[in-house]
Design an enzyme around this catalytic site. Structure first.
Site, short mmCIF file in Angstrom:
data_model
loop_
_atom_site.label_atom_id
_atom_site.label_comp_id
_atom_site.label_asym_id
_atom_site.label_seq_id
_atom_site.Cartn_x
_atom_site.Cartn_y
_atom_site.Cartn_z
N PRO A 254 -17.40 -11.03 43.96
CA PRO A 254 -17.46 -11.51 45.43
C PRO A 254 -17.63 -12.83 45.37
CG PRO A 254 -19.14 -9.76 45.39
CD PRO A 254 -19.02 -10.05 43.74
N GLU A 255 -17.68 -14.17 44.08
CA GLU A 255 -17.71 -14.77 45.08
C GLU A 255 -16.50 -16.33 45.41
OE1 GLU A 255 -20.82 -16.41 44.25
OE2 GLU A 255 -22.15 -14.99 43.03
N GLY A 256 -16.80 -17.22 45.97
CA GLY A 256 -15.97 -17.93 46.64
C GLY A 256 -15.36 -18.83 46.21
N PHE A 257 -14.90 -19.55 46.26
CA PHE A 257 -13.93 -20.47 46.09
C PHE A 257 -14.36 -21.80 45.54
CE2 PHE A 257 -11.69 -24.49 46.41
CZ PHE A 257 -10.69 -24.21 46.02
N ASN A 258 -15.84 -22.08 46.91
CA ASN A 258 -16.66 -23.64 45.91
C ASN A 258 -17.61 -22.82 44.71
OD1 ASN A 258 -15.87 -25.06 48.21
ND2 ASN A 258 -17.01 -24.37 49.13
#
Length: 279
Positions: free
Chosen positions: A45-49
């Site tokens: 689930p972790e995003g781009f940043n």
């Protein structure tokens, strides 16, 4: 929203990279027989940043391994995971399995650490068609279960029972797997993982949940070297520059935001700008 628009505009002109034709280690040969390969991934689930931040931790690890006098450590290359199945992205418009070069300047990254794209690893192999890649080792990183209750945050790692059932396929490809999966309870900086690598002669190692490993020293000189090497690629910068000029009346000349062509020369370049302004 601004960056998302840039990404969508750029990547809709690119096809996804396919890695269907890969191989078992005993059915293919690798011309670079001296190298070891470190694959890694993060919590889905972790995003781009966060993914970009985890890359810095791994790049610093690789940068230090490259300087090691131990040939078992300085032969590692970091294989970058594709950008796929991010929960914040709409895949009706964005293709799957995007390589890092979609966003970043790969030669710039490689000036700091020995990194390569996932598809580059596969194309470097002499392989048979429609077979699988069997990774030598998979280590799933997890937090010590009692760490936050006891407040004991000493740097340590230990092979322990998996807190969650391991998966059998990796990077969302059905043909990348392993028969040797272990869970490691871990607390410490990413560079401490070198202790794990010394315990095995495996040539292909995958680290799952590398967000568990911490920065060595957040904001240190080597941190900023890794961060500066993460330059967006030329096409994205051109799109951003056009947007600035068209909608914000902004450009590098008016705003004095020039960057040196090579991040290694940033300091010299900045000093020259300051000198010119004083003149």
């Amino acid at each position: 929203m601004f960056y998302l628009l840039i990404y969508i505009v750029f990547i809709t002109h690119h096809k996804s990279v396919s890695c269907e034709e890969v191989c078992y280690k005993d059915s293919c040969s690798d011309p670079d027989v001296e190298s070891r390969y470190l694959f890694y991934d993060v919590n889905p689930p972790e995003g781009f940043n966060l993914r970009r931040d985890v890359y810095i931790r791994m790049a610093v690890l690789m940068h230090k391994l490259k300087k090691s006098r131990d040939p078992a450590l300085n032969s590692f290359k970091l294989v970058l995971p594709t950008w796929s199945h991010l929960v914040h992205w709409s895949y009706s418009e964005v293709p799957e399995f995007l390589p890092w070069s979609t966003f970043f300047d790969m030669p710039s990254l490689q000036k700091f650490a020995p990194v390569m794209e996932l598809h580059e690893y596969f194309t470097s192999l002499k392989r048979n068609k429609y077979t699988k890649l069997l990774l030598d080792r998979v280590y799933i990183l997890q937090h010590f279960e009692d760490m936050f209750e006891t407040g004991n945050f000493e740097e340590k790692w230990k092979v322990e029972k998996c807190q969650k059932a391991p998966k059998s396929r990796y990077f969302y490809y059905s043909n990348i797997t392993s028969n040797n999966v272990k869970c490691i309870s871990f607390h410490g900086p990413a560079t401490k993982l070198s202790e794990v690598f010394k315990k095995t002669n495996a040539r292909t190692i995958l680290l799952e949940h590398t967000e568990v490993a911490l920065h060595d020293h957040f904001g240190s000189k080597i941190y900023w070297e890794a961060r500066r090497s993460m330059r967006f690629n030329f096409n994205l910068r051109e799109i951003a520059n056009q947007f600035r000029e068209t909608y914000l009346n902004s450009n590098d000349v008016n705003d004095n935001t020039f960057l040196a062509p090579d991040w290694l020369n940033d300091k010299v370049f900045i000093k020259q700008i300051v000198f010119d302004l004083r003149e």
